[in-house]
Design a protein around this motif. Sequence first.
Motif, mmCIF file in Angstrom:
data_model
loop_
_atom_site.group_PDB
_atom_site.id
_atom_site.type_symbol
_atom_site.label_atom_id
_atom_site.label_comp_id
_atom_site.label_asym_id
_atom_site.label_seq_id
_atom_site.Cartn_x
_atom_site.Cartn_y
_atom_site.Cartn_z
ATOM 1 N N ALA A 24 -8.675 41.173 -11.025
ATOM 2 C CA ALA A 24 -8.335 40.181 -9.994
ATOM 3 C C ALA A 24 -6.947 40.486 -9.455
ATOM 4 C CB ALA A 24 -8.375 38.766 -10.563
ATOM 5 N N GLN A 58 -13.687 40.309 0.820
ATOM 6 C CA GLN A 58 -13.516 38.962 0.236
ATOM 7 C C GLN A 58 -13.894 37.952 1.314
ATOM 8 O OE1 GLN A 58 -9.372 39.421 -0.735
ATOM 9 N NE2 GLN A 58 -9.768 40.402 -2.698
ATOM 10 N N ALA A 114 -8.929 30.767 -3.067
ATOM 11 C CA ALA A 114 -9.504 31.989 -3.632
ATOM 12 C C ALA A 114 -10.131 32.778 -2.497
ATOM 13 C CB ALA A 114 -10.568 31.636 -4.668
ATOM 14 N N LEU A 146 -12.812 35.347 -2.184
ATOM 15 C CA LEU A 146 -13.824 35.858 -3.110
ATOM 16 C C LEU A 146 -14.712 36.916 -2.488
ATOM 17 C CD1 LEU A 146 -15.111 32.467 -4.589
ATOM 18 C CD2 LEU A 146 -13.412 34.034 -5.598
ATOM 19 N N PRO A 193 -18.079 37.351 -3.400
ATOM 20 C CA PRO A 193 -19.057 36.672 -4.263
ATOM 21 C C PRO A 193 -19.991 37.647 -4.980
ATOM 22 C CG PRO A 193 -18.912 35.614 -2.127
ATOM 23 C CD PRO A 193 -18.163 36.907 -2.010
ATOM 24 N N ARG A 228 -19.062 40.396 -6.312
ATOM 25 C CA ARG A 228 -18.273 41.003 -7.386
ATOM 26 C C ARG A 228 -18.294 42.528 -7.376
ATOM 27 N NH1 ARG A 228 -16.702 37.292 -11.498
ATOM 28 N NH2 ARG A 228 -17.384 35.193 -10.942
ATOM 29 N N SER A 239 -11.426 40.073 -6.529
ATOM 30 C CA SER A 239 -11.136 38.939 -5.659
ATOM 31 C C SER A 239 -9.642 38.626 -5.762
ATOM 32 C CB SER A 239 -11.986 37.734 -6.073
ATOM 33 O OG SER A 239 -13.352 37.986 -5.754
ATOM 34 N N PHE A 287 -6.423 35.671 -5.465
ATOM 35 C CA PHE A 287 -6.122 34.254 -5.633
ATOM 36 C C PHE A 287 -4.690 34.003 -5.191
ATOM 37 C CE2 PHE A 287 -9.536 35.737 -8.110
ATOM 38 C CZ PHE A 287 -10.489 34.741 -7.990
ATOM 39 N N MET A 300 -8.213 28.801 -10.512
ATOM 40 C CA MET A 300 -9.411 29.324 -9.828
ATOM 41 C C MET A 300 -9.685 30.765 -10.268
ATOM 42 S SD MET A 300 -8.835 27.750 -5.971
ATOM 43 C CE MET A 300 -10.504 27.884 -5.322
ATOM 44 N N MET A 301 -8.606 31.516 -10.510
ATOM 45 C CA MET A 301 -8.769 32.900 -10.964
ATOM 46 C C MET A 301 -9.406 32.928 -12.352
ATOM 47 S SD MET A 301 -5.918 35.925 -11.097
ATOM 48 C CE MET A 301 -4.855 35.312 -12.407
ATOM 49 N N ASP A 330 -11.341 30.737 -13.672
ATOM 50 C CA ASP A 330 -12.728 30.352 -13.486
ATOM 51 C C ASP A 330 -13.572 31.560 -13.056
ATOM 52 O OD1 ASP A 330 -14.321 28.078 -13.677
ATOM 53 O OD2 ASP A 330 -14.486 27.961 -11.486
ATOM 54 N N HIS A 331 -13.038 32.300 -12.096
ATOM 55 C CA HIS A 331 -13.741 33.471 -11.571
ATOM 56 C C HIS A 331 -13.897 34.546 -12.645
ATOM 57 C CE1 HIS A 331 -15.089 36.334 -8.510
ATOM 58 N NE2 HIS A 331 -14.264 37.222 -9.052
#
Length: 354
Positions: free
Chosen positions: A69, A99, A265, A267, A269, A271, A275, A277, A304-305, A307-308
């Motif tokens: 990240a 992103q 964030a 993102l 999505p 992956r 991503s 933040f 948030m990072m 979480d990701h």
Amino acid sequence: MRNYKIASIAGDGIGLEVMPAARRILDAVARKHGFVLTYTDLPWSSQYYFDHGRMMPAGAIDTLRGFDAIFLGAVGHPDLPDHITLNGLLLPIRRAFDQYANIRPAVLFEGVDSPLKGKAPGSIDMMVVRENTEGEYAQVGGFVHHAHPGEVAIQTSVFTRMGCERIIRFAFELARKRNGRRLVTSITKSNAQGFSMVLWDRCFATVREQYPEIETESLLVDAAAMNFVRRPESFDVVVASNLFGDILSDISAIVSGSIGLAASANLDPERRYPSMFEPVHGSAPDIAGRGIANPLAMILSGAMMLDHLGEAAAGAAVTHAVRQVLSAGQFLPGDLGGRAGTAEIAEAVASFLS
Ligand code: NAD
Ligand code: IPM
Ligand code: MN
């Protein structure tokens, strides 16, 4: 031990102050939750530009590719034109790593006053989902007759069916997951922009068919700006183009107290790439260097990072600690009516971590 490689780009101005504050919190929560964040400090910034004539080295994107990240403070310096700094660092990263979903929560936390009267804690709880790779930011255009009296600038928006559909689909998936009001609001200006925004509307009409359980609303951006002020509590997930999402997310930030609380964030999505933040705010040159910047937007972006990265419990612990600091009201930054400094606020957040 789970170990995540984080590219840390503090950037400019208050980015240099809120980054250490946030990393202190992330490190503390990582210790408690049994994982490690290994940062690589990348000094890419306006200072780097003054030293090297560019915001980041050639090959920077390849360097970033290897990280789990990217954690970014803020970019922008009063002595450099913003199109140089931002087109030299932040915007190319968003595009290179596709992103495409820029998500920006706005929550009125307990202990925080909205500038709007009579708003109860929790009454504002929305997510602005901003398309982040095309639209008005496509950076297609140029100058003709450069520097002559007849100079012409052309800046073309680019809207693709793929780009519109994927961000709209992302918004519906989020509305499903959030379990909030189960409402997606689409923002356009199709009364004036009869091509790009009409394509967006058609994409919205197609995608919504697949989510019959989610309510929808379509607003023109001018009316949306008014309604973000008039009835912010009525929104759940709001999906908008790059520029409209940029502008509306400053409004959602201020009606929920301050831009100093607004996290985001960027993102990918799918992956495929790292991503990124970062707080919604900029480098705030007007308060930089004084140790008074609110670090909570940066800290919440860190949540948030986490979480990701799959550390949802740690992310929730950080958000919970921020909420505790706000509702206790003892250590509040200047933008929230208090007198506490950046480091002091981080200290307070750390004391509430579980
Ligand atoms: P800004 O967000 O930096 O500041 C706007 C106002 O909000 C200022 O009064 C500032 O003091 C205040 N503020 C912002 N963050 C704060 C915080 N954490 N705590 C307390 N107060 C805070 O926006 P601006 O003034 O329009 O832009 C300044 C520079 O930052 C420009 O160069 C701009 O291009 C850049 N910028 C960068 C980013 C980014 O890196 N993501 C975002 C926005 C603006
Ligand atoms: C943001 C910022 C950026 C944007 C600028 C600095 C280019 O305002 O992230 O909201 O417009 O995307
Ligand atoms: Mn912005």
